[in-house]
Scaffold this motif. Structure first.
Motif, PDB file in Angstrom:
ATOM      1  N   THR A 102     -50.052 -53.646  59.990  1.00 40.09           N
ATOM      2  CA  THR A 102     -51.394 -53.990  60.343  1.00 40.09           C
ATOM      3  C   THR A 102     -52.402 -53.913  59.346  1.00 40.09           C
ATOM      4  O   THR A 102     -53.399 -54.533  59.115  1.00 40.09           O
ATOM      5  N   LEU A 103     -52.063 -53.048  58.041  1.00 39.02           N
ATOM      6  CA  LEU A 103     -52.858 -53.148  56.781  1.00 39.02           C
ATOM      7  C   LEU A 103     -52.729 -54.548  56.198  1.00 39.02           C
ATOM      8  O   LEU A 103     -53.609 -55.069  55.653  1.00 39.02           O
ATOM      9  N   ALA A 162     -52.119 -49.763  41.686  1.00 40.60           N
ATOM     10  CA  ALA A 162     -51.371 -48.417  42.083  1.00 40.60           C
ATOM     11  C   ALA A 162     -50.185 -47.920  41.547  1.00 40.60           C
ATOM     12  O   ALA A 162     -49.948 -47.068  41.268  1.00 40.60           O
ATOM     13  N   SER A 163     -49.175 -49.056  41.474  1.00 39.82           N
ATOM     14  CA  SER A 163     -47.975 -48.780  40.945  1.00 39.82           C
ATOM     15  C   SER A 163     -47.939 -48.179  39.582  1.00 39.82           C
ATOM     16  O   SER A 163     -47.285 -47.473  39.289  1.00 39.82           O
ATOM     17  N   LEU A 164     -48.731 -49.092  38.851  1.00 41.78           N
ATOM     18  CA  LEU A 164     -48.799 -48.587  37.212  1.00 41.78           C
ATOM     19  C   LEU A 164     -49.650 -47.274  37.268  1.00 41.78           C
ATOM     20  O   LEU A 164     -49.204 -46.561  36.223  1.00 41.78           O
ATOM     21  N   LYS A 165     -50.402 -46.909  37.907  1.00 44.61           N
ATOM     22  CA  LYS A 165     -51.285 -45.640  37.808  1.00 44.61           C
ATOM     23  C   LYS A 165     -50.019 -44.452  38.105  1.00 44.61           C
ATOM     24  O   LYS A 165     -50.110 -43.451  37.638  1.00 44.61           O
ATOM     25  N   ALA A 166     -49.296 -44.829  39.442  1.00 45.60           N
ATOM     26  CA  ALA A 166     -48.374 -43.884  39.822  1.00 45.60           C
ATOM     27  C   ALA A 166     -47.187 -43.588  38.817  1.00 45.60           C
ATOM     28  O   ALA A 166     -46.926 -42.455  38.265  1.00 45.60           O
ATOM     29  N   ALA A 167     -46.730 -44.670  38.293  1.00 47.01           N
ATOM     30  CA  ALA A 167     -46.027 -44.660  37.182  1.00 47.01           C
ATOM     31  C   ALA A 167     -46.521 -43.787  35.774  1.00 47.01           C
ATOM     32  O   ALA A 167     -45.643 -42.945  35.516  1.00 47.01           O
ATOM     33  N   LEU A 197     -52.160 -53.753  47.729  1.00 49.74           N
ATOM     34  CA  LEU A 197     -53.187 -54.774  47.055  1.00 49.74           C
ATOM     35  C   LEU A 197     -52.614 -55.463  45.864  1.00 49.74           C
ATOM     36  O   LEU A 197     -52.573 -56.540  45.738  1.00 49.74           O
ATOM     37  N   ASP A 198     -51.646 -54.716  45.143  1.00 47.55           N
ATOM     38  CA  ASP A 198     -50.926 -55.496  44.097  1.00 47.55           C
ATOM     39  C   ASP A 198     -50.017 -56.455  44.595  1.00 47.55           C
ATOM     40  O   ASP A 198     -49.682 -57.452  44.220  1.00 47.55           O
TER      41      ASP A 198
END
Length: 369
Positions: free
Chosen positions: A267-268, A357-362, A164-165
């Protein structure tokens, strides 16, 4: 802090690069060493090994490259020990990463998995290795949290899907400029061909995809070239109604009318661009027979797996024929079937947890280590 990140494929390079950017926001002094690709290097990681040296498709291909794989594992362990990171971060690529994780856990490194191995699809018994060797798991698909926590009593963090990001942050190219820059026909609608990122799968997919060109002369077929493959590899497939763009898949999808897509992350990606698609998959006979016996899923595409129903048609192995592909392509070019796919895509996007997502994960990586 010092971070060591291991990704082994093009999709891992993309998500790893966005994770590196996010880690640098949360930790400006981050020292990051990585296995991945050009994107991770451009994001600020010190690249140790390129995924082009690591990616092998199918059971036979893995078997014939075992010596190289084991040499890479030995080298990786030595490199981690020399770098002595505060955090180890694995991105998918389970055959390699779970072996490194076992060694790393035994040597008191903090082990984190971002983007889970697809143990919900095959070899579910690997959950025992994950429970033993992984300190923190960060999942990106909504059904994975349920799988880990409810079925296997293993707490995980659902951070949403980084695609998404990646899609939201891309530099957008106007269609007229995109067509002009890539020598595309200015009048014909585009059918995007996403045949994969490895030579073996591209060779298996493109012939059948391109067998449709004579039946759809009002459209232009455009191959999405993988960053891991050179232009010369694709040249034999090109003709007056078949064009090629290199490393511009998102631009291609943003201007495509429909797509023929090899099963996988693509596919996504195609769904998130709201492009109706037919999913294709073909492996060599032996690899397929083995896979069929260990993969327990009803579907192979992420779109159908997330939605828990058939949203996009999957043509697998012997069903991937010119006749079947033509029939399915006709369905997604016009009419209610096409509209139903697009409506389902909108629902799917809302299930992926929103952006960031990337910032949440970091953030969670730093807070939980």
């Amino acid at each position: 802090m010092k971070y060591y990140i291991i990704a082994g494929e093009a999709s891992g390079d993309l998500h790893g690069s966005n994770l590196i950017k996010a880690l640098r926001i949360k930790d400006p002094n981050a020292d990051i060493r990585c296995w991945g690709g050009n994107l991770m290097q451009q994001a600020g990681g010190t690249l140790v090994k390129h995924y082009k040296e690591l990616a092998f498709m199918g059971f036979l291909e893995v078997l014939t490259n075992l010596n190289k794989i084991f040499k890479n594992i030995t080298f990786c362990k030595k490199d981690i020990a020399n770098f002595n990171p505060d955090l180890l971060i694995f991105i998918d690529y389970s055959g390699f990463n779970l072996r490194i994780a076992k060694w790393a856990k035994a040597n008191n490194f903090k082990t984190n998995y971002y983007i889970s191995p697809q143990i919900w699809a095959s070899r579910e018994g690997r959950i025992q290795k994950i429970k033993r060797d992984i300190d923190n798991m960060f999942v990106i698909l909504p059904f994975e949290k349920e799988f880990y926590e409810e079925k296997h009593n293993f707490p995980v963090h659902f951070v949403g899907h980084p695609l998404l990001d990646a899609i939201e942050s891309r530099a957008k190219t106007e269609e007229s400029i995109f067509r002009e820059e890539n020598n595309l026909d200015t009048t014909k609608p585009i059918i995007a061909l996403l045949p994969g990122s490895r030579k073996q799968e591209v060779q298996k997919m493109l012939d059948v995809m391109l067998s449709l060109t004579s039946s759809f002369t009002a459209y232009q077929f455009v191959i999405a070239g993988a960053p891991s493959l050179e232009l010369n590899f694709y040249k034999p497939y090109l003709n007056t109604n078949v064009a090629f763009v290199s490393n511009k898949t998102y631009d291609l999808l943003s201007h495509a009318t429909a797509a023929l897509v090899t099963s996988g992350t693509a596919t996504l990606e195609t769904a998130l661009f709201k492009v109706p698609q037919v999913v294709c998959y073909r492996a060599n006979w032996i690899s397929y027979q083995i896979a069929k016996r260990i993969i327990t899923l009803e579907y192979i595409s992420l779109v159908n797996l997330i939605m828990k129903k058939e949203v996009v048609k999957e043509l697998i192995q012997d069903n991937l024929t010119t006749k079947n592909l033509k029939e399915e392509l006709l369905k997604i070019l016009k009419g209610s079937y096409r509209e139903d796919q697009i409506k389902a895509y909108i629902q799917l996007e809302s299930m992926l947890g929103g952006g960031g997502a990337s910032l949440k994960a970091a953030t969670l990586l730093i807070e939980n280590n």
